[in-house]
Design a protein around this motif. Sequence first.
Motif, PDB file in Angstrom:
ATOM      1  N   LEU A  45       0.860  -1.171   0.000  1.00 17.11           N
ATOM      2  CA  LEU A  45       0.000   0.000   0.000  1.00 17.11           C
ATOM      3  C   LEU A  45       0.904   1.231   0.000  1.00 17.11           C
ATOM      4  N   ILE A  46       0.619   2.143  -0.920  1.00 17.61           N
ATOM      5  CA  ILE A  46       1.363   3.396  -1.075  1.00 17.61           C
ATOM      6  C   ILE A  46       0.576   4.510  -0.399  1.00 17.61           C
ATOM      7  N   ILE A  47       1.287   5.415   0.268  1.00 17.64           N
ATOM      8  CA  ILE A  47       0.646   6.626   0.800  1.00 17.64           C
ATOM      9  C   ILE A  47       1.131   7.807  -0.033  1.00 17.64           C
ATOM     10  N   GLU A  48       0.175   8.634  -0.439  1.00 25.81           N
ATOM     11  CA  GLU A  48       0.470   9.831  -1.218  1.00 25.81           C
ATOM     12  C   GLU A  48       0.040  11.071  -0.437  1.00 25.81           C
ATOM     13  N   GLY A  51      -0.767  14.040  -3.975  1.00 28.62           N
ATOM     14  CA  GLY A  51      -0.448  13.380  -5.236  1.00 28.62           C
ATOM     15  C   GLY A  51       0.953  12.823  -5.355  1.00 28.62           C
ATOM     16  N   GLU A  52       1.800  13.037  -4.347  1.00 29.03           N
ATOM     17  CA  GLU A  52       3.176  12.541  -4.378  1.00 29.03           C
ATOM     18  C   GLU A  52       3.310  11.306  -3.487  1.00 29.03           C
ATOM     19  N   ALA A  53       3.831  10.215  -4.033  1.00 26.52           N
ATOM     20  CA  ALA A  53       4.080   9.017  -3.245  1.00 26.52           C
ATOM     21  C   ALA A  53       5.208   9.314  -2.260  1.00 26.52           C
ATOM     22  N   VAL A  54       4.928   9.098  -0.956  1.00 26.99           N
ATOM     23  CA  VAL A  54       5.918   9.425   0.066  1.00 26.99           C
ATOM     24  C   VAL A  54       6.280   8.227   0.939  1.00 26.99           C
ATOM     25  N   GLY A  55       5.628   7.095   0.702  1.00 28.67           N
ATOM     26  CA  GLY A  55       5.957   5.920   1.498  1.00 28.67           C
ATOM     27  C   GLY A  55       5.123   4.721   1.122  1.00 28.67           C
ATOM     28  N   PHE A  56       5.459   3.600   1.758  1.00 25.98           N
ATOM     29  CA  PHE A  56       4.727   2.367   1.490  1.00 25.98           C
ATOM     30  C   PHE A  56       4.889   1.391   2.639  1.00 25.98           C
ATOM     31  N   VAL A  57       3.994   0.415   2.667  1.00 27.27           N
ATOM     32  CA  VAL A  57       4.092  -0.729   3.568  1.00 27.27           C
ATOM     33  C   VAL A  57       3.882  -1.957   2.707  1.00 27.27           C
ATOM     34  N   GLY A  58       4.565  -3.039   3.067  1.00 24.25           N
ATOM     35  CA  GLY A  58       4.408  -4.278   2.321  1.00 24.25           C
ATOM     36  C   GLY A  58       4.527  -5.481   3.223  1.00 24.25           C
ATOM     37  N   GLU A  65      -1.853 -15.172   8.939  1.00 26.13           N
ATOM     38  CA  GLU A  65      -0.675 -14.471   9.463  1.00 26.13           C
ATOM     39  C   GLU A  65      -0.121 -13.518   8.409  1.00 26.13           C
ATOM     40  N   LEU A  66      -0.051 -12.259   8.788  1.00 26.21           N
ATOM     41  CA  LEU A  66       0.485 -11.212   7.930  1.00 26.21           C
ATOM     42  C   LEU A  66       1.866 -10.832   8.445  1.00 26.21           C
ATOM     43  N   SER A  67       2.866 -11.076   7.638  1.00 30.07           N
ATOM     44  CA  SER A  67       4.242 -10.747   8.004  1.00 30.07           C
ATOM     45  C   SER A  67       4.650  -9.470   7.274  1.00 30.07           C
ATOM     46  N   ILE A  68       4.891  -8.412   8.042  1.00 25.98           N
ATOM     47  CA  ILE A  68       5.288  -7.135   7.452  1.00 25.98           C
ATOM     48  C   ILE A  68       6.761  -7.211   7.073  1.00 25.98           C
ATOM     49  N   SER A  69       7.050  -6.919   5.812  1.00 20.33           N
ATOM     50  CA  SER A  69       8.438  -6.940   5.351  1.00 20.33           C
ATOM     51  C   SER A  69       9.072  -5.562   5.363  1.00 20.33           C
ATOM     52  N   ASN A  70       8.287  -4.517   5.134  1.00 22.02           N
ATOM     53  CA  ASN A  70       8.864  -3.180   5.123  1.00 22.02           C
ATOM     54  C   ASN A  70       7.811  -2.094   5.341  1.00 22.02           C
ATOM     55  N   VAL A  71       8.262  -1.048   6.009  1.00 26.35           N
ATOM     56  CA  VAL A  71       7.486   0.175   6.206  1.00 26.35           C
ATOM     57  C   VAL A  71       8.458   1.306   5.914  1.00 26.35           C
ATOM     58  N   LEU A  87      -0.201   2.227   8.134  1.00 28.66           N
ATOM     59  CA  LEU A  87      -0.423   0.896   8.692  1.00 28.66           C
ATOM     60  C   LEU A  87      -1.892   0.677   9.055  1.00 28.66           C
ATOM     61  N   LEU A  88      -2.494   1.649   9.704  1.00 25.48           N
ATOM     62  CA  LEU A  88      -3.895   1.510  10.100  1.00 25.48           C
ATOM     63  C   LEU A  88      -4.812   1.348   8.886  1.00 25.48           C
ATOM     64  N   GLU A  89      -4.542   2.109   7.835  1.00 24.09           N
ATOM     65  CA  GLU A  89      -5.312   1.977   6.596  1.00 24.09           C
ATOM     66  C   GLU A  89      -5.114   0.587   5.989  1.00 24.09           C
ATOM     67  N   TRP A  90      -3.882   0.134   5.941  1.00 28.69           N
ATOM     68  CA  TRP A  90      -3.553  -1.170   5.352  1.00 28.69           C
ATOM     69  C   TRP A  90      -4.206  -2.314   6.125  1.00 28.69           C
ATOM     70  N   PHE A  91      -4.183  -2.214   7.461  1.00 31.29           N
ATOM     71  CA  PHE A  91      -4.754  -3.274   8.294  1.00 31.29           C
ATOM     72  C   PHE A  91      -6.247  -3.480   8.018  1.00 31.29           C
ATOM     73  N   ASP A  92      -6.934  -2.427   7.598  1.00 33.77           N
ATOM     74  CA  ASP A  92      -8.362  -2.540   7.290  1.00 33.77           C
ATOM     75  C   ASP A  92      -8.644  -3.482   6.119  1.00 33.77           C
ATOM     76  N   HIS A  93      -7.614  -3.835   5.346  1.00 39.16           N
ATOM     77  CA  HIS A  93      -7.778  -4.713   4.188  1.00 39.16           C
ATOM     78  C   HIS A  93      -7.659  -6.196   4.543  1.00 39.16           C
ATOM     79  N   PHE A  94      -7.434  -6.506   5.812  1.00 42.96           N
ATOM     80  CA  PHE A  94      -7.214  -7.886   6.224  1.00 42.96           C
ATOM     81  C   PHE A  94      -8.303  -8.331   7.193  1.00 42.96           C
ATOM     82  N   PRO A  95      -8.612  -9.633   7.201  1.00 41.83           N
ATOM     83  CA  PRO A  95      -9.711 -10.125   8.030  1.00 41.83           C
ATOM     84  C   PRO A  95      -9.426 -10.089   9.531  1.00 41.83           C
ATOM     85  N   ALA A  96     -10.499 -10.078  10.299  1.00 42.49           N
ATOM     86  CA  ALA A  96     -10.394 -10.169  11.763  1.00 42.49           C
ATOM     87  C   ALA A  96      -9.652 -11.449  12.125  1.00 42.49           C
ATOM     88  N   LYS A  97      -8.985 -11.405  13.246  1.00 42.40           N
ATOM     89  CA  LYS A  97      -8.200 -12.512  13.795  1.00 42.40           C
ATOM     90  C   LYS A  97      -6.888 -12.757  13.055  1.00 42.40           C
TER      91      LYS A  97
END
Length: 148
Positions: A45-48, A51-58, A65-71, A87-97
């Motif tokens: 997930l990219i954060i802008e 309009g400018e990309a300034v970061g990402f999480v992957g 199990e979601l293993s974060i590789s980079n922020v 991170l909070l925005e990205w977490f909303d894309h994953f299921p409970a538990k």
Amino acid sequence: MTTVNYRSKTTADELYHLAKLAYGGSPWSKQIFTHDLLNKWVSYLIIEIDGEAVGFVGGTLIVDELSISNVAIIPAFQGQHLAEQLLLEWFDHFPAKTRVMLEVRHGNKRAHHLYERIGFEIYNIREDYYSKPKEDAYLMDLYLPLRK
């Protein structure tokens, strides 16, 4: 007024460029990012800002199990809680538990504070895991959804 947007569409070149800026040299090659983007289990997930990309999480989701590789947030935008928002925005894309896991250098106090503020807790320590300099890795996790 500042506009914050998020998007999942990205390229290996963009990820490599942002990582290079954020870390003063990317710890990951373009080939790694290319490989990741072809993997159906890997999510970015990219954060802008305006309009400018300034970061990402992957990271990689395997079953529950979601293993974060980079922020990564580029230096001009660090210290503004953008990594937390991302991170909070990205977490909303994953299921409970879903169990979310990461590792962080012992000496990376800014990251520790960020992760603890979100709700991560240390569950193990890998001694002398990192080199240059030699440091322990703190293994941290939390479960979704986050308590609001």
